[in-house]
Structures are given as structure tokens and as C-alpha cells.
Design a protein around this motif. Sequence first.
Motif, PDB file in Angstrom:
ATOM      1  N   LEU B  74       6.506  11.431   9.182  1.00  0.00           N
ATOM      2  CA  LEU B  74       5.613  12.430   8.455  1.00  0.00           C
ATOM      3  C   LEU B  74       5.650  13.877   8.992  1.00  0.00           C
ATOM      4  CD1 LEU B  74       3.523  10.664   5.346  1.00  0.00           C
ATOM      5  CD2 LEU B  74       5.005  12.683   5.225  1.00  0.00           C
ATOM      6  N   GLU B 105       5.153  21.180   4.712  1.00  0.00           N
ATOM      7  CA  GLU B 105       4.352  20.774   2.898  1.00  0.00           C
ATOM      8  C   GLU B 105       4.976  20.770   2.128  1.00  0.00           C
ATOM      9  OE1 GLU B 105       1.130  23.925   4.191  1.00  0.00           O
ATOM     10  OE2 GLU B 105       0.001  23.061   5.380  1.00  0.00           O
ATOM     11  N   ARG B 108       6.284  17.109   2.070  1.00  0.00           N
ATOM     12  CA  ARG B 108       5.299  15.681   2.045  1.00  0.00           C
ATOM     13  C   ARG B 108       4.764  15.805   0.815  1.00  0.00           C
ATOM     14  NH1 ARG B 108       1.725  17.375   7.060  1.00  0.00           N
ATOM     15  NH2 ARG B 108       2.559  17.465   8.499  1.00  0.00           N
ATOM     16  N   GLY B 109       4.515  14.790   0.328  1.00  0.00           N
ATOM     17  CA  GLY B 109       4.493  14.246  -1.488  1.00  0.00           C
ATOM     18  C   GLY B 109       5.626  14.845  -1.926  1.00  0.00           C
ATOM     19  N   MET B 114       3.297   8.384   1.607  1.00  0.00           N
ATOM     20  CA  MET B 114       2.808   7.555   2.228  1.00  0.00           C
ATOM     21  C   MET B 114       1.262   6.806   1.451  1.00  0.00           C
ATOM     22  SD  MET B 114       1.555   7.635   6.435  1.00  0.00           S
ATOM     23  CE  MET B 114       1.371   5.756   6.790  1.00  0.00           C
ATOM     24  N   ASN B 124     -10.978  10.820  -1.264  1.00  0.00           N
ATOM     25  CA  ASN B 124     -12.039  11.686  -1.043  1.00  0.00           C
ATOM     26  C   ASN B 124     -13.581  10.980  -1.856  1.00  0.00           C
ATOM     27  OD1 ASN B 124     -13.089  13.801  -0.923  1.00  0.00           O
ATOM     28  ND2 ASN B 124     -11.985  15.582  -0.438  1.00  0.00           N
ATOM     29  N   MET B 127     -14.343  13.621  -4.654  1.00  0.00           N
ATOM     30  CA  MET B 127     -12.851  14.572  -5.740  1.00  0.00           C
ATOM     31  C   MET B 127     -12.880  13.407  -6.967  1.00  0.00           C
ATOM     32  SD  MET B 127     -10.976  16.332  -3.739  1.00  0.00           S
ATOM     33  CE  MET B 127      -9.178  17.269  -4.964  1.00  0.00           C
ATOM     34  N   GLU B 131      -8.173  14.248 -10.458  1.00  0.00           N
ATOM     35  CA  GLU B 131      -8.164  15.644  -9.687  1.00  0.00           C
ATOM     36  C   GLU B 131      -7.409  15.063  -8.196  1.00  0.00           C
ATOM     37  OE1 GLU B 131     -11.859  16.403  -8.168  1.00  0.00           O
ATOM     38  OE2 GLU B 131     -12.234  18.570  -8.918  1.00  0.00           O
ATOM     39  N   GLN B 132      -8.084  14.210  -7.715  1.00  0.00           N
ATOM     40  CA  GLN B 132      -6.855  14.011  -6.487  1.00  0.00           C
ATOM     41  C   GLN B 132      -5.034  13.399  -7.037  1.00  0.00           C
ATOM     42  OE1 GLN B 132      -8.676  11.385  -3.694  1.00  0.00           O
ATOM     43  NE2 GLN B 132     -10.181  11.425  -4.257  1.00  0.00           N
ATOM     44  N   ILE B 133      -5.152  12.914  -7.758  1.00  0.00           N
ATOM     45  CA  ILE B 133      -3.776  12.258  -8.321  1.00  0.00           C
ATOM     46  C   ILE B 133      -3.320  14.152  -8.817  1.00  0.00           C
ATOM     47  CG2 ILE B 133      -1.915  11.216  -9.662  1.00  0.00           C
ATOM     48  CD1 ILE B 133      -4.059   9.787  -9.699  1.00  0.00           C
ATOM     49  N   GLU B 135      -3.390  17.022  -8.315  1.00  0.00           N
ATOM     50  CA  GLU B 135      -3.404  17.712  -7.445  1.00  0.00           C
ATOM     51  C   GLU B 135      -1.837  18.447  -6.313  1.00  0.00           C
ATOM     52  OE1 GLU B 135      -5.893  17.709  -3.706  1.00  0.00           O
ATOM     53  OE2 GLU B 135      -5.830  19.473  -2.931  1.00  0.00           O
ATOM     54  N   SER B 136      -1.423  17.386  -5.885  1.00  0.00           N
ATOM     55  CA  SER B 136      -0.239  16.888  -5.692  1.00  0.00           C
ATOM     56  C   SER B 136       0.628  17.687  -6.673  1.00  0.00           C
ATOM     57  CB  SER B 136       0.193  15.728  -4.731  1.00  0.00           C
ATOM     58  OG  SER B 136       0.808  14.593  -5.607  1.00  0.00           O
ATOM     59  N   LEU B 139       0.517  20.933  -7.041  1.00  0.00           N
ATOM     60  CA  LEU B 139       1.138  21.917  -5.736  1.00  0.00           C
ATOM     61  C   LEU B 139       2.211  21.777  -5.980  1.00  0.00           C
ATOM     62  CD1 LEU B 139      -1.148  20.798  -2.574  1.00  0.00           C
ATOM     63  CD2 LEU B 139      -0.604  22.629  -3.684  1.00  0.00           C
ATOM     64  N   HIS B 140       3.556  20.690  -6.043  1.00  0.00           N
ATOM     65  CA  HIS B 140       4.439  20.918  -5.785  1.00  0.00           C
ATOM     66  C   HIS B 140       5.779  21.139  -7.445  1.00  0.00           C
ATOM     67  CE1 HIS B 140       4.395  19.367  -2.199  1.00  0.00           C
ATOM     68  NE2 HIS B 140       3.508  18.208  -2.505  1.00  0.00           N
ATOM     69  N   ILE B 185      -1.149   8.120  -6.201  1.00  0.00           N
ATOM     70  CA  ILE B 185      -1.194   9.723  -5.816  1.00  0.00           C
ATOM     71  C   ILE B 185       0.363   9.630  -4.933  1.00  0.00           C
ATOM     72  CG2 ILE B 185      -2.271  10.772  -4.130  1.00  0.00           C
ATOM     73  CD1 ILE B 185      -5.222   9.993  -4.267  1.00  0.00           C
TER      74      ILE B 185
END
Lengths: 322, 349, 533, 295
Positions: B74, B105, B108-109, B114, B124, B127, B131-133, B135-136, B139-140, B185
Amino acid sequence: MIRYIIKRLLWLIPIIFCVAFIIYALIDLAPGTILDTISTENLSPEEYQQLVEQYDLDKPMIYRYAKYMLNLLRGDLGRGEATGLDVWREYTSRFPATLKLAIAGLIIGVALAIPLGIIAAKNAGTWVDNLVTGFTMIGISMPSFCLGLILIICFSYKINIFPAGGFDSGIRSMVLPAVASGLLMAGTTARQTRSSMLEVMRADYLRTARAKGVPEKRVIRKHALGNALIPIITSIGNTLAIMLAGSAVVESVFSWPGVGRLTVQAVNSRDATLTCGCVILTCIVFVVLLLIVDLLYALVDPRIKAQYTAKKRKGEKKHEKS
Amino acid sequence: MSVENINHTEENEHLRYDTCETVLEVKDLVVHYELEDETVEAVNGISFSLKRGQTIGLVGETGAGKTTTALSTLNLLPDPPGVIKNGEITVCGHKMLELKPQELEKIRGKEISMIFQDPMTSLNPVMTVGEQIAESVRLHEGISKKEAFERAQEMLELVGIPGERAIDYPHQFSGGMKQRVVIAIALACNPYVLLADEPTTALDVTIQAQVLDMINDLKKRLGTALVMITHDLGVVAEICDQVAVMYAGRIVEYGTLEDVFAHTKHPYTEGLFNSLPNIADKNAELKPIPGLMPDPTKLPPGCAFAARCQYATEACKSAQPEPTYFSDTHYVLCTRYYEPDFRLLTRGV
Amino acid sequence: MKKVIAMALCAVLLLCLFSACSGKESNTPTPPAETSPEILEDKTTVVGAEKQEDAKYQESITIICDNTQMAVLDPASPQGGGQGSLMNFNCIHDTLVENDNGTLIPCLALKWDVEDSQHYTLYLRDDIYFHNGEKFTADDVAFTIEHAKAAKGGQAFNRLSVVDTVEVIDDTTIKITLNRPNNDFLYYLYSPVCSILNREACEKDPEKGPWIGTGAWIVEKFVSNEYSELKVNENYWGEIPVTKKLRFIKVAEEATRYMMLMNGEADVAFGCSPADFDSIRSNPEFNLYTYVICNAGFVGFNMTDPLMQDINFRKAVACLLNRSDIIKGTRYGYGAAPTSGAFWGYTTPYKNEDLPLQDYDVELAKEYLEKSKYNGETVELCAWIPEFKTICQILQAELMNLGVKAEVFETDQAGFMAHCKFDDNKSQIVCTSGGWTGYPSSTAPFFTKGSTSNVASYVNPEITELLNTAVSTKDEAERERCYKEVQRLAYEDCVYVPVMHIQHGVGAAKNVGGVILTEENTHDLSHVFKIIS
Amino acid sequence: MKNPETAVTTKKKNRSRAGETWHRLKKNKGAMLGLAIIILLVLIALYTSIFWDYNTMIVKVNIPERVQPPSPVHPFGTDDMGRDVLIRTLYGTRYSLIIGFGATAIGLIIGVLLGAVAGYFGGIYEDIIMRATDIFASIPAILMGMVIVCVLGASLPNLLIAVGITAVPAFTRITRSMVLTIRNQEYIEAAKCIGTPNLKIIITEVIPNSLSPIIVVASSRIGSCTIQAAGLSFLGFGVPAPAPEWGAMISLSRNYIRTAPWMTLFPSLFIIIMVLAFNILGDGLRDALDPKLKR
């Protein structure tokens, strides 16, 4: 949470009693009394005795303290012994100036400190880190009157952009004092941000975030900073508390009519009522401010929030189940 | 979990992808950790490739360089000490080592993600899980906050956690549930390749079985290629199609599940199997491998396993062994196999 | 290693950058040549530009006051004695009489006659109104005296407490009898602290009442110890000032005062630091007016302390006062050595000129020291005013050279007063400033029993008796003889040794005028103006 | 470095914890420089009185030579009493080092302990301690210092106590905030399970883990303690007048800052260098003590 806030505010009452007692004790122990600040040149002994009785200086300190507290309970902060001016009006006529200066200082402090701290933490060990540490050294160890004077010389005397003193030209005249008091906060908070960011940089959840494809800037700003906020908020709270008490030095250098100077003048003239009034009101501002800082902890770190709302949450859970 | 129940099934051929496209290719990867007074040679030339939907197991004791390999795929190595000396890593056609951070970036994801070993510290704490799930996903796929949150709740349902708990914080979950969140995630954007770094080691056995079944099921349903890093042969047997046995930063034996389990060739792999307790024969004596892993800063010139190998000869100690191929999918790194009639005492026929 | 050196370098670089720009203009202040700074001949002088007929004047003028108290705008209040307050009183109020270079001229009182120095009758003007429209009558004078006597410990009390009874005959005449004869009573009245207040206003609002006066300016806004804003009183009975708005601001830091003056934020700056006098004087845009105040800085010996009772030790210390060095050290040379050895105001009348001042003479000091009872104990010097703290340090260094162990105790005003209380005097050598004004009886507090000014706790029955006769006799020659005799006796006892008279400086823009400076620090800026074109 | 022949298996000699910290501190060059500066300052403080006699060079007043710019005779120039600024600054190291370091130490010890107890136990203890710190934080430092020095007498130790006490609230608050987060970590629960007494947990577990913010506050407090002591001596309640304490030198020379900046520049430079040294040493100490950083 509201129960916690009320409990904290209820604590104000014993605090005010203690603070008043300590101030009266300190003024009583300090050298000289209020009579020494008055020129009692050709006062006959009986007139001098009348003055002593007028200020109850012949009675023990406890009596004066009790009398003051009785007035306080009736909500009357009394009148300054030396000047006879109403304490509440004097304080409130000056507090906005100190508040404006404190907030401006806070904005400058935080705006300088957090980015600098993050930059220093991100490329720790490089020359950028050294430059930032050098700058924070200045902020921390330079006495504020020295800093103030240098600022006036550079930005008001040599290049006439900002006025040297007073507060008449609004925002323009607030810049230099705010920078002078803001730099102290910037110094300590930048150091604090750098050290707590360094500690958080090694955490595993940052690696998880990066593995998710989160851009580096966002990883630092959201994930790392989010977890490093606790000591930063405390540092800001500490320095803001000092600024809200009105740092008498910055106010005297820039002749800024703030609370700090009023308190120092009260202490110099051994005026117990005015000093007590100022310190109690500053103390209330402190307690409220520190309560906000504590609430910020809970906002920032859910684990701390859990402790405050633990009892309440249990109650809630029962409802869900039944 | 005995060795026999190899579930090498083929019925998932008809899935939406075709298995021939290679999603992950690693060619002779060398990674060193350069510290002030010593350099740790963690990975010394590893190559393997993975096709879509396949699963490869990286097996080896701790310190064999498994996690380093995963992190370097990665390009996530902590750069002050870790340095990728040489090697080429392509993920779905992207050359991971040459890409600029912005491009990395994006991959990744999305295409490769990973799962980390220790769930306690991988989330985190400040958070919410949802929210943490989300987020990715945001983003994508750039969808709105609300849709991302719903997607996150779906992912939680997928990994067996009630959707409403998306608003809770990591400290309100147990170890096993935290690991499921980490998996949620990783799989949020339905990546082509999933690296699982000992996902079940920190969990107890019952939870381990649930997590493995879930990974297996998700692999089939979403068609994700999986690199399973573990030191537990039972897990490999359960999930993997191919196996790579690693020792001191090198793949000493590589082959399909059936090759390595049925026709074990490398003495180290044989030692690993011998140190497994055998359910059938209770009073069989365990035969652990003598000695310790070699010091990664002082690797011996010849075969790294020579010091502990019962078949070791002078030749083994002097030269680096070349791979000997037994079939197009099965090779082994052992000088003894230069002699045609060399056989291991137990196992593999 | 290079990381940390770089860090230290940055800190040093940043600091030098800061101070470099402050030092750029470091024209090292050359102490003034030996010329003695021009000393005001008479007591009050009008300084600054002349008024021109068709000139256009600046609307509002800002004046910086020095660091003394400006807590309350009530002339009688104990906290009202600072320079800032006095300047405000001069603008807002009027007094019964005015002081014109030592002779009294009529102001609110047209004329007065004095039977013996105990009974005074004053005839007042009847065409004057207060700011709140009330008419000025004799009753207001009676109220002012009453109000002053009630506020014990204030400057007004010190002057008017000598009044026994007040009899209002009619609106324009008032008869005052003192409890004991006092020739200087009329001189008391010209001080701004004896400004006339209005009875109705003060009884209605004790705090804002005293702001109402009959003067040329009306108080618009006042924040205690910060600033006061005045606007012109259009229907003033006297000459109406050309300026419309006045602002007195209190600036604590001397350096800031200088820079506010230079920036143009202020037009007149009192209390500038002597280090900046030369820069103001050499700057074509600004003028520097210096004046020597009447007060004398002196060294006093606590007469209740065994060592200090020894006349030889006192004389030894008196010989160690290197006055030229002291003036250079404390005030950059802007100060005046006393003209005679007498413990007296600078220009107070009846000064005894023929007492030779004891000059700096180390040999003589050694002799006195041998004769004295000093045997090695530590001597304590005490001061609270910054200039006098420096004098203590200079004196301490001199004493150390002579082998006398000395230690300086610096404290603030309250601490100092407590330290040298008359009846419980814990000090040994004290260095402070006295409170002389234009009239001779202002020297009495230094010798009277129980007074706070009597820091030496020194009572000489002969002196007390002489002072009483001086203040009450009608015969001019007798009064002069008594005062001169008092000075000689104090000089013989060497209890109070005059050190220097501080020369203050006022910076003002070139075209500012109409500033009346007095040597008692009661400056009158009611008619200040600034010509624009 | 390690010679190759010996350490076949690199088994580290197990030194005592302090030995281990010193060993790792030695590797951190920055901390070494910080330590070197502090040792240099201590040497200056001890030996200036030998090279320059207190009475003649430090306190002797020669007015003719006052306010002279830096020159070969007086490398740092002279102050308003004609005394050499360089020698006074060097001599002043003794006072400022003691005040800066001593006062911060007092504040640190009291503050950290109180903060740890408040954060760790919570409940009524936390309320009492935190409210007490609020009270102390709001009382003006000048008044507190003035009274302490008057009641106990004006001497250096009393000044230390006066300035030290005003530093306590900052330490208490920062420690409590850190302990709040550490309190529910697993290793604390583990320590409780095996029955270690609470006090021992606080000292061995809680405080070492919240060390880094404390060190940051400590190093910034050193600077402000020196300046606060100057405020007190300016009012006459600190070090007696002629003593060349840096803070007093700066505050007395502020009127000349425009015309004679060297009087303020050099003492402030020394304060900055002292604070810098303590800061770097503090950082180095924190890294050395922090097991996570063990490579």
C-alpha cells in the motif's frame, strides 16, 4: 450534562466566600493600610482615630470580612473604600475593553499557534521545526511589556500604521495590544500543539485512515488533530484565563482601560472592597471559562463525555429495552 | 481444525469477474529498516501475484516480514526508518511505488484496502463508527453525507452489527465487534484486493471462526482478492487457494493449497506442520523446530534456515538456494533439492 | 546537532530583528552640556506659541497626564490630589482667588479684608452661574468648606481644616474665622483643590455632583484613572477658550507617552522621561518646556533609631551626597541642586540663603564616620518613588566604599508610609520628596508631631514654637526671622538633608500655546490652543 | 559504534531505568546541547563571583560612564547607573536560574500531584482541588507574592515560594486534563486488578504517561516565573535592589528601550537561551522516557 453544569455553577458560592476571605486576609497582612495612601498631614489624633473607625481598621479583619459578605449577600458589591466609586459600575465599564482584547488575543494566538504547531510536528527535526521553536521561544520568554514596547516602536513609531496607545480608533488601536498578549498564548499553545501532535502521529488509527485513502492533509487536520486537542484546549484555557483577568502589564503599556489595571490600582491603594470586587468578578469569569473548557473536553473526547453522562445514559438504556 | 477439510470448491466460477486478470503483482520486493546504528533487512526479494477472486496465504513466524510486505504494497511504510530498496508492485495495473501521493490516495481504499491486526488501536477513538466508514465512501464515490451514512449502516449490517449502532464510539464496542468495524471500513468501497494482516489473532476462537466465515462469505459475494497474513495454518487451510511460506524475508515454499499441504517440500514447512497438535493421535509427541529466528540485522550468507534445518549441509550454509520447480505452481528454495532423490523424512510424497 | 544550533540561531535572529528596528535611531542620548537648564524665574509662566488674530485653531486637544492618581474628579477627595486631577479641576472649576507670580488676584472673590490673621471677610461676584444653571452664592463657598472638612485626609482638608466657623452674611459676602491665626490662609485658597462646588449638585449626586463647576469646561465623560473628556462651556463668565474639546488621558508607560506625542496622538505630554528630553528638544516639530517643581527631594534620618540619633553618622551620610552625579544618574542632568543647605522649597519665600550646602566630601565623611558610633551593622535605606530608589542605590554604593554595609528596601507608597509611621518608625535612612507649595507654612508638616510627612519622627519644641508664632504674627519681619531660624535649627540638627529639585519636562507640538505651568504641578490648561493655519 | 565481532546476539545489557534513560538521552544530540547550556549557566552562576568581585564590579556606581553603547571595554554596554551590563548579566544567572528553575519545580511538584489526584479519583476530590486551583488562579499574583514576601520576609527562598505558588494552577489543570484521558486505559485497569495501591499507580503509571504536556508547561513556566519575579522585585518585594536579577534589569531599563536597547536586549537574550535550553532538554527527556519510542 446539565446536571453537571449546575453542580459546577453551584460551586461558585463557596468559591466566592473563600476568595473574599483570602483577599481580606492578604490585604490585612500586606504592609500599610488604606490610610497610608492618603496624606494625613495635619490630622489631629482624634480625627485620625475617626478615620480609623470609618474604615473599621481598629476592628479585626473578620469583622470587615463579615460586613462585606453581608453586603454581598444583598447583591451589593459596595463602593471602593478609597475612591467611593461603585465597584460594579467600575468593573463593568472596563470589562468590555478587556474582553475585546482577550478575544482578539485569542484569535491571533490560536490562528498562529495551531498551524505552526502542526507544521512543526509534521516535519519535526527539519529547519522549519527549528524556526517555529525559535519563534515560540520569543513568545514564551519575552516579558510582555518588553514585547509591547518593541511592537510600538516598530509598528507605531517608526512606521506609523497603528496608534501607540488608547482605544479611540477602534480596531486599529486594538491590533498591537492583541498581538502583544496573543504572542504569549501563541508561544505556549504552539509548543503544546507540537508535542501532543508528535505523540498522536504514531497512532495506528492514522495508518487505518491512510489505508482508507484519506488525503494526508485531512489525516493530519481531522484524525490527528482531533485526538490531540485535549492539552491544546487546556493551554488555550490557561492563557485565556490570564488574559481575561486583564494582564495589567499589556494594559499599562498600551494605556488600555482594562480590568487588570483596575485590580493593580486597587491593590496599590490597599482598597479591600474594590480588590475583592474585582477578584470575585474575575473569579466568576474564570469559573465560567474553565467550565466551558471542561465541556469542550467532553465535546472533543467521547470517552470523557461518557463519564459525565454515565448516570444519565443508564437511565436512557432502560427505556430502550422496556 | 484438522488439515483434511480442504474446501477447495469450484462452484463459484460463475461470479461476475473472470479469474484470469491479475489484480496484484509483487516482483522481488526488498525492504530494509535503516535505524541509527543498524539496518534491519525485513524483506529480501519476494514475488507473488494474485488473480481476481483468489486468496493467497502468507504464512510464517513473527518477524518473517509479512506485515512489512503488506504495508509496502500500500506504500504505507513509515518512511523515516522503512526504505523500499527495489521491487515493483502493481495493483490493478497501477505501479504503486511510482505514483504521486494524490494518485495513491485515489487507489487506497478504492482498489486495495487493508485490515489491521490490533482492533483496539485501529479505530479513531473520537469519531463515531458510522463516520469512519462513511468517510472512505464519500471520498471515493463523492456521494452526499446522508447517503454515505446509510451506506455505512448497510456495511455494518453486512458485518453483523445492528445499523443503529453506527452513532456509537469505538470504546463502546468489544474487541470482536471492533474488528468487524475495521473489516466494514476496509470493504466499504468494495475493493478488488483486500490485505488482511492477522485479522483474527487478537480475537478468541469462537469470534475467530465467525470473522473468518464472514471474510470468506464476503470474498465470494463481492469477488475480492484476499491476501491473508497469518501464522495459523488452520486459518490458511480454511480460506486460502495458494500458500506462500515465508522465512526471514523470503518465500521459501510457494504453491497451491494442495501442493503445500499434501506435497510439502521445504524442511521449514515440514517443521511447521510437525509442531501442530494432531487431534486424531492424542499422545503423539510434538516436534518443535529447534533454535530461534535469525537476527534480521545479521542474516547468514547461505540459506537462512540452515542453522535450524536437520538436513542442512555445508552447501546450504555457503550459497543462496535457487528456486526448484516441481510443477508450474509449486516451487521451493532449498539447496538439498539440487540432488534429484532428496526426500523429506515425513510428509510430502 | 545542526538542528539545535539552527534553532538557537532563529531565536537570536528574531530577537535582534526586533530590537534592531528599535535601536535604529539610537542617537545615543548625550547628557546635556554643563549649561544649567533654564530655570523658571517666576512661579507661573505662559509657554508656547502666541495667539494670532485670524488663526484657525484645532477642534480637540489631547493631553497626556503622568502616572499620579486621577481616581476621582472631586477636589476634596483624598484620591484627588494627582497632577491629572489638578489639571482637570483648573479647567472645570474656579477658585476664590488666583495666584499671579506670588501675588493674589481676585477671581470668584472680588475683594477681601483681613482684620487680624484670624478673621477674613470675602466679597464675591454675583454674575456667575454653575454648569447646571445654579447661581454662584456665598452658600456654595460655605458648602465647599464643609465638604472639604468632611473628607478627612484629602489635600482640601489639609488646607481648610484650619477654618473654625463660616458665616454667610448675604449672597455676595462671607465671613470666615479660623481656629487659630494663620497669615497664609488666603494662599491656601488659590490651590485647585479648594475649587468651589455647588451645594445642590453635590447633595443630589455625591459622585457626579463635584463635576459641576463654574469653570470654562464641562465634564462630558470620566473613567477613573483612565481618561476624562471635557467640552467648552459656551457661557463662561471669563474669556471663552478657542478649543472646543479637551481630553486628558493617563498613560502609565513613559516610553509610550513619548511615542504618542511623536505620532500626533497627543498634543501635550506631561511626565516624559528625561531620556527623551533631548529627542523632543532636537525635533523641530516639537518644543520642550522644563520647569523645576517646588518640592525638594531629601534624605531623612529616623530619630527614634539609636544609630541615627548620632549626629556624626548623619553628617557623614550628608557628606556622601554627590549631587551632580545623582542628578545625572536619576534625571539625565535635568534637575537643580539646592541653592542653600536649608531644608526648604525651591522658590518658597523666606528661604534662608546663608546656610552653606554640605558638598560631596569623602574625607570629611570618613572623619565623621570615625567619630560616630557605627560599628559594622547593616544600615537600611528606604524609598518608593523611582528617582529616589536610584538615589538610594547611589548612596548605598558610596556607603559600601566607606565600609558601611548598606541594603536598599524598595517598596510601594503604602508600604513606605507604613514603614516610616511617626509613632512606629521602623526605617533608618529614608529618601523621598517633600510637599512644599508657594507659602512658607507648608513646611510645618515635616516638624509636627504625628504627621505622615514627618518621616524622621523628629520633634524639636523650639521649631514647633517658632512655626506657630510665624504663622500667626502680623509683623512681616518677625515672620521672616522665625522661618529663617527654623531652617537654621533644622540645618544644625542635620535631620533632613536636601538632595535635589526634580526638573520636569512637558513636550508639546510646535504650534501649541496657552499652557500655564506652575512650580506646584497645578498646571492650568484651560486656555490651551493649537494653531492649524 | 558496536564493533561487529562481539555482539553476536544483540542482548542489551539490562541497565536500571535511569541508566536506560540516560543512555537514550545521550543519543539525542539536541538534549545534550540543552544540558550543556544549562551546565554552562550553572558554572557561570558559580564562578562569576570569583572573577568579578560583587562590590566593585557589580554594584559600584560610576555615573560618568552611564548609558554607553557596546564597546570593546564594555562588550554589552553600560546601564543607567554606569555598571557593565555583561558582568551583571553573567552574575544575574545565579538569581534567574534559581528563581526560574526553583519556582517552576515547586509549581510542578505541587501542581502535578494535585492534578493527578484530582483527575484520577474524580468525584469530590476533583471538585475540591479544581475549585481551589480556580481560586488561586484568580488571585492577582502581585498581591499574593507581596504578602508572602512580607509575612515571611524578603529573601530568595520566600520569593521562590511566592512565584512557585502562582505556577501551581497551570500544572494542576494540564495534569488533570491528561489524566482524564489516561484514567480508563487498559493498563490502568490492569494495575488495579493486580492490587497496586492507588498512590503507586498514580506515581508509576499515570504521571509518566502524561509527561509530555507537563514538560511543555514546565519549560514555558520557567520563562514566565523569571518575569513574574521581576514584577515583584520591581515593586520591591523580590531580590533587593542592586542584585542584577535579569527580570529586574529588563523591567528597570524599559524606559531606555528606544534610545539604549542593549540594556534590555542582552538580559532577554539570556532568558531566551535559558528557556530554550530547558525546552530542548525537556523534549529530549520526554523522548528518552517514552518507551513507545524505543527503536
